[in-house]
Motif scaffolding. Structure first.
Motif, PDB file in Angstrom:
ATOM      1  N   VAL A 176       0.840  -1.331  -0.015  1.00  0.00           N
ATOM      2  CA  VAL A 176      -0.035   0.013   0.141  1.00  0.00           C
ATOM      3  C   VAL A 176       0.999   1.229   0.022  1.00  0.00           C
ATOM      4  CG1 VAL A 176      -1.767   1.400   1.422  1.00  0.00           C
ATOM      5  CG2 VAL A 176      -1.903  -1.067   1.227  1.00  0.00           C
ATOM      6  N   ILE A 177       0.700   2.122  -1.053  1.00  0.00           N
ATOM      7  CA  ILE A 177       1.330   3.311  -0.981  1.00  0.00           C
ATOM      8  C   ILE A 177       0.640   4.302   0.077  1.00  0.00           C
ATOM      9  CG2 ILE A 177       2.108   5.233  -2.187  1.00  0.00           C
ATOM     10  CD1 ILE A 177       2.008   3.684  -4.749  1.00  0.00           C
ATOM     11  N   LEU A 178       1.252   4.521   1.064  1.00  0.00           N
ATOM     12  CA  LEU A 178       0.655   5.392   2.034  1.00  0.00           C
ATOM     13  C   LEU A 178       0.990   6.922   1.951  1.00  0.00           C
ATOM     14  CD1 LEU A 178       1.671   3.420   5.164  1.00  0.00           C
ATOM     15  CD2 LEU A 178      -0.614   3.723   4.358  1.00  0.00           C
ATOM     16  N   SER A 179       2.289   7.237   1.371  1.00  0.00           N
ATOM     17  CA  SER A 179       2.601   8.593   0.959  1.00  0.00           C
ATOM     18  C   SER A 179       3.478   8.449   0.031  1.00  0.00           C
ATOM     19  CB  SER A 179       2.913   9.606   2.135  1.00  0.00           C
ATOM     20  OG  SER A 179       4.015   8.998   2.535  1.00  0.00           O
ATOM     21  N   LEU A 180       3.419   9.570  -0.971  1.00  0.00           N
ATOM     22  CA  LEU A 180       4.677   9.458  -1.881  1.00  0.00           C
ATOM     23  C   LEU A 180       4.889  11.011  -2.654  1.00  0.00           C
ATOM     24  CD1 LEU A 180       6.812   8.265  -3.948  1.00  0.00           C
ATOM     25  CD2 LEU A 180       4.823   7.699  -5.547  1.00  0.00           C
ATOM     26  N   THR A 181       5.944  11.439  -2.390  1.00  0.00           N
ATOM     27  CA  THR A 181       6.404  12.814  -2.837  1.00  0.00           C
ATOM     28  C   THR A 181       7.581  12.759  -3.560  1.00  0.00           C
ATOM     29  OG1 THR A 181       7.664  13.697  -0.886  1.00  0.00           O
ATOM     30  CG2 THR A 181       5.365  13.902  -0.703  1.00  0.00           C
ATOM     31  N   GLU A 182       8.155  13.814  -3.882  1.00  0.00           N
ATOM     32  CA  GLU A 182       9.503  13.832  -4.675  1.00  0.00           C
ATOM     33  C   GLU A 182      10.351  13.423  -3.956  1.00  0.00           C
ATOM     34  OE1 GLU A 182      11.762  14.436  -8.058  1.00  0.00           O
ATOM     35  OE2 GLU A 182       9.565  14.983  -7.873  1.00  0.00           O
ATOM     36  N   ASP A 183      10.527  13.437  -2.531  1.00  0.00           N
ATOM     37  CA  ASP A 183      11.742  13.150  -1.850  1.00  0.00           C
ATOM     38  C   ASP A 183      11.402  12.158  -0.693  1.00  0.00           C
ATOM     39  OD1 ASP A 183      13.185  15.447  -2.606  1.00  0.00           O
ATOM     40  OD2 ASP A 183      12.201  16.769  -1.386  1.00  0.00           O
TER      41      ASP A 183
END
Length: 612
Positions: free
Chosen positions: A259-266
């Motif tokens: 599960v992707i809980l969060s994803l940003t550039e960093d």
């Protein structure tokens, strides 16, 4: 999102099926591969290059498992998209009563690229975009430093998911979060600091994934593929697993469905389901670029942080002479340079055998009497000697004495004494409900300047003319518009939640938690209405307050009272020891919610909260 977790559980079942021997007759008949009925169809009307493939399982009473190279699925009907041209092998397996049956693999050819399937911002943040690759690291290094998150692994409920969707990342009933730092879970929830290796996601000719597991030799260097479902915020990997440590290796049956809980550039948080004691483990990652460019914050030298107005607090309690005694429960500890206690001992039973158990018979005759009117100090030591002098205190909370601070043993070899400069520093202060200081920690820094020997002092109000006190009590204001009540735990009890760090009042309480910083007992008067006439609860019920202070010591229920429908009632909690702060502050009327036919017809108000 609920369906996603059922898939996780099902794949765990598939693993257990695979472990069963084929001659286990209790499993039922195992189908022959020729009996499998399924189809793999490229839809050229959508993509001229055959990028869109429809998978369909038509075999009755079976559960499908599709491995299509870029991902895995167990949907009866599924549509997958290949972004890149090439030949792909699709393996169909069916879980039957007799075990898993594999069909002959089917090879398809995709003749054209369709990069629309991988141009979503999530794909770009994960991989760097088409034609690029991006490397990720667990957010902890060999020195134990986490550069973005407070720790490399967090814990969530099994119904948590994409944190920017749902109801704050919640997609069901089992939603919660614990975000500890490494020190809080090292040894049982995480293996500890290490160089765990690196993990690279690529879109260079295909969705390829490479992982170098430096702490898990059974995995070593892996090369595989991955698929990102941008709509459901999930990530599926094949022939490679994400970076993780070994603590829960045997408790996770499927490291490939995430599960992707969060994803940003960093930054990125990827969750897997822990099967033993179900929960979601979030492994926290930072990009290689972020790590390489990270600069630690310049915090300056560590030192204790004292509350605003601490000088006035000290003056208030020493306006007339007050006698300070060493705490009978936890007279000493060691503290870091920031003033935090390194061991957190609270009771005599907490002290380790190598140090010994605090015995007030040894140090109980010690006292330090301070008077701010003339800055005089009198030390009375356990051997009966008296030392008189004066003191000064600077803006950092450091006491300097004109006479040598006496040294004496507190526990075994651990002694009370000042530092090499004949100074003691205030490390921490607590106040009672009236704003008077209730206890303080003084510290003597060691010769190396790395830590303090910390002494826990409490005012002996009965033997001094200062310090306040009395039995009149102090009222704690409460905003009834923020009172939460109902069958909050689903156990049939009517609960009035005044404050609960694990409930909805944590972020928006009806009281100022600072008003509960220090007291000995608490009393709450509350009113219930609408119960007898409108809600049908006509019996007698036991009601009591449950209270837990900031370190769960003390915690417990107060005396039970009887509640008979509508009326005004008073409950109290008197633990017989000092209460410092609050974690849980609720009133439970046992069994009443079960008898209430219409909870919306019930109202509750808090009339008063008084601490003593």
């Amino acid at each position: 999102m609920k369906r996603i977790f059922k898939i996780f559980m099902l794949i765990g079942v598939l693993v257990s099926f695979a472990s069963c021997s084929e001659d286990d007759h209790e499993l039922g008949r195992k189908l022959d591969p020729s009996e499998l009925n399924f189809s793999v169809v490229q839809d050229y009307s959508i993509d001229a290059g055959g990028n869109t493939v429809i998978l369909r399982n038509n075999t009755p009473e079976t559960v499908p498992v599709w491995d299509y190279e870029t991902g895995i699925s167990n949907r009866a009907i599924d549509t997958i998209h290949y972004a890149f041209a090439g030949d792909y092998t699709i393996q169909f397996s069916a879980v039957t009563d007799g075990g898993i049956v594999e069909a002959e693999p089917i090879v398809i050819s995709v003749t054209e690229d369709n990069l629309n399937y991988v141009n979503d911002p999530l794909w770009t943040m994960l991989s760097g975009g088409v034609g690029n690759s991006k490397t990720w690291l667990l957010d902890v290094d060999a020195e134990g430093v986490s550069k973005y998150f407070v720790g490399p692994m967090f814990f969530y409920g099994t119904d948590n998911g994409w944190l920017e969707g749902g109801e704050g990342g919640c997609y069901g009933d089992d939603c919660w979060n614990w975000s500890p730092d490494l020190n809080s879970i090292q040894g049982w929830g995480f293996s500890g600091p290490a160089d765990f290796g690196e993990m690279t996601f690529s879109l260079e000719g295909g969705p390829y994934m490479t992982v170098n597991h430096l702490t898990l030799p059974q995995y070593g260097e892996q090369s595989g593929t991955y698929y990102l479902d941008k709509d459901n915020h999930t990530l599926t990997t094949s022939n490679a697993t994400i970076l993780h440590d070994a603590v829960y290796e045997e408790c996770v049956s499927n490291w490939n469905s995430l599960v992707i809980l969060s994803l940003t550039e960093d930054t990125m948080q990827l969750g897997v389901i822990r099967d033993c004691d179900p929960a979601m483990l979030s492994f926290n990652f930072i990009s290689q670029e972020y790590s390489d460019n990270w600069v630690p914050e310049e915090t300056g030298p560590e030192e204790p942080t004292l509350p605003d107005g601490w000088e006035d607090i000290i003056s208030q309690i020493t306006t007339t002479a007050i006698e300070w005694k060493l705490s009978e429960s936890n007279p000493l500890d060691w503290a870091g340079l920031n003033g935090s206690m390194l061991n957190g001992w609270q009771t005599p039973e907490d002290y380790p055998d190598w140090l010994g158990t605090p015995d007030p018979e040894v140090y109980g005759d010690f006292s330090m009497i301070m008077d701010s009117q003339d800055n005089s100090v009198i030390f009375l030591t356990p051997d009966g000697s008296v030392t008189e002098g004066t003191y000064s205190i600077n803006g950092s909370g450091i006491y300097s004495f004109s006479v040598g601070v006496p040294t004496f043993t507190v526990i075994n070899w651990a002694s009370f004494s000042a530092d090499a400069n004949n100074q003691l520093r205030i490390l921490d202060i607590s106040t009672d409900a009236s704003g008077n200081i209730s206890d303080m920690w003084l510290g003597a820094i060691n010769a190396e300047g790395t830590e303090y020997m910390a002494y826990h002092l409490v005012p002996n109000v009965g033997n001094s003319s200062g310090g306040g006190g009395g039995n009149e009590g102090t009222d704690v204001p409460f905003d009834n518009s923020k009172l939460v009540y109902g069958d909050l735990e689903g156990n049939g009890n009517l609960r009035l939640e005044l404050y609960n760090e694990f409930g909805s009042t944590f972020n928006d309480p009806g009281l100022n938690t600072a008003d509960l910083a220090s007291f000995e007992s608490v009393e709450v008067t509350f009113t219930l209405s609408g119960i007898t006439l409108n809600a049908g609860a006509v019996g007698s019920y036991n009601a009591s307050m449950y209270y837990a202070d900031s370190d769960w010591n003390p915690n417990g229920n107060g005396s039970a009272i009887t509640v008979n429908g509508d009326g005004t009632y008073t409950v109290s909690y008197d633990p017989g020891t000092l209460v410092e702060g609050v974690i849980v502050f609720v009133i439970d009327v046992a069994g009443m919610a079960t008898d209430i036919t219409d909870l919306e017809a019930v109202s509750a108000t808090v009339e008063s909260i008084t601490v003593y």
